[in-house]
Design an enzyme around this catalytic site. Sequence first.
Site, PDB file in Angstrom:
ATOM      1  N   CYS A  69     -24.128 -35.592 -33.928  1.00 11.65           N
ATOM      2  CA  CYS A  69     -24.606 -35.086 -35.213  1.00 11.65           C
ATOM      3  C   CYS A  69     -23.891 -35.799 -36.360  1.00 11.65           C
ATOM      4  O   CYS A  69     -22.657 -35.752 -36.459  1.00 11.65           O
ATOM      5  CB  CYS A  69     -24.369 -33.582 -35.321  1.00 11.65           C
ATOM      6  SG  CYS A  69     -24.905 -32.891 -36.900  1.00 11.65           S
ATOM      7  N   LYS A 110     -24.365 -35.464 -25.740  1.00 11.63           N
ATOM      8  CA  LYS A 110     -25.346 -36.196 -26.541  1.00 11.63           C
ATOM      9  C   LYS A 110     -24.558 -37.106 -27.478  1.00 11.63           C
ATOM     10  O   LYS A 110     -23.764 -36.624 -28.301  1.00 11.63           O
ATOM     11  CB  LYS A 110     -26.225 -35.232 -27.327  1.00 11.63           C
ATOM     12  CG  LYS A 110     -27.340 -35.905 -28.124  1.00 11.63           C
ATOM     13  CD  LYS A 110     -28.247 -34.834 -28.756  1.00 11.63           C
ATOM     14  CE  LYS A 110     -29.402 -35.466 -29.515  1.00 11.63           C
ATOM     15  NZ  LYS A 110     -28.937 -36.131 -30.755  1.00 11.63           N
ATOM     16  N   HIS A 138     -28.591 -41.536 -28.241  1.00 13.73           N
ATOM     17  CA  HIS A 138     -29.418 -41.819 -29.422  1.00 13.73           C
ATOM     18  C   HIS A 138     -29.152 -43.260 -29.845  1.00 13.73           C
ATOM     19  O   HIS A 138     -28.001 -43.668 -29.992  1.00 13.73           O
ATOM     20  CB  HIS A 138     -29.061 -40.865 -30.560  1.00 13.73           C
ATOM     21  CG  HIS A 138     -29.975 -40.964 -31.741  1.00 13.73           C
ATOM     22  ND1 HIS A 138     -30.920 -40.011 -32.024  1.00 13.73           N
ATOM     23  CD2 HIS A 138     -30.098 -41.911 -32.698  1.00 13.73           C
ATOM     24  CE1 HIS A 138     -31.586 -40.368 -33.118  1.00 13.73           C
ATOM     25  NE2 HIS A 138     -31.097 -41.522 -33.548  1.00 13.73           N
ATOM     26  N   ASP A 171     -36.860 -41.857 -32.152  1.00 14.69           N
ATOM     27  CA  ASP A 171     -38.182 -42.430 -32.457  1.00 14.69           C
ATOM     28  C   ASP A 171     -39.262 -42.069 -31.454  1.00 14.69           C
ATOM     29  O   ASP A 171     -40.206 -42.830 -31.259  1.00 14.69           O
ATOM     30  CB  ASP A 171     -38.094 -43.950 -32.579  1.00 14.69           C
ATOM     31  CG  ASP A 171     -37.332 -44.402 -33.821  1.00 14.69           C
ATOM     32  OD1 ASP A 171     -37.011 -43.533 -34.654  1.00 14.69           O
ATOM     33  OD2 ASP A 171     -37.060 -45.608 -33.950  1.00 14.69           O
TER      34      ASP A 171
END
Length: 312
Positions: A69, A110, A138, A171
Amino acid sequence: MYKADIVYSPMILAREFVRHENARMSDFSTSETDRPLILQIGANNVTDLLRMCEMVQPYVDGIGLNCGCPIKDQVREGIGAALMSKKDLVADMISAVKKKFGDKLTMEIKIRVHPDVNETLEFVKCAEDAGVDFITVHGRTKDTRSSVACDFEKIKLVKQHARVPIVANGDCRSLEDAYRIAKLTGCDGVMAVRGVLYNPGMFAGHVKTPWGAVERFWDLSTNYGLPFRLIQHHLSCMLDGQLLKELHIQLNEANSLAELLDFFDEKFILKRQGEEGFGEAIDVPYRESKVAGESHCSLSTEAPSIPVATVH
């Protein structure tokens, strides 16, 4: 129903969750049918992470430590993307969870990629050695704007070196994107975030949110007490591009749950749980005739199945 294999909760801050009952009551609710579920956690120390895991373990299938994040307030607290420069701390947190819970609790992290992908590979190896079960990557750094294309080559490189399953993130806005990303990266799964916010039926091949998903969302959100503004925001996203501009403005200008529900009942045929056809409609069922030029379509696909994950 909409073919997501795994769903994630929003990120919940461990520090607040373990210290305040109000946070526990407002931040997390689930049901027996809400599975498989990964609870996404924001934490910066072993103690808070373990305490939160103890509280939620009976109700989830796994926990995900958010190391990606980029929100500045979270980074300043040492949470989210701040952890990308603290691989040893992340390893300690992973190891502590796996030592205490073993196979009873799946452990995911993540992450985002680093400017130097070799640093990402070192980070992943450290997490693997600590016992992480799978990793979501990511394809942007913590400083990369969302308008910049995701770097799938870095995700591909991570997958090629990894010993645990890798999920590609970034995306993914359609089922076609999911298959393309899976092929580009070779990953074991594909995560969508904004894609499923705007179209929960995306992984089932719907090109726009099916009306049945709107009815099901109304049913679940009111039964489980989702705050009004979150209900309004989700409905606004789900119906983006499907309503006349005037109607979309009215949806966003509602000031209470009762006003919003009245608006839906006045303008559309909104079925309730138990009514024939509940949760099955595809196109927006206007109470008045549809306006020429509006497009309400869906797409079915028989493409090969790949594991996919969504943020819950």
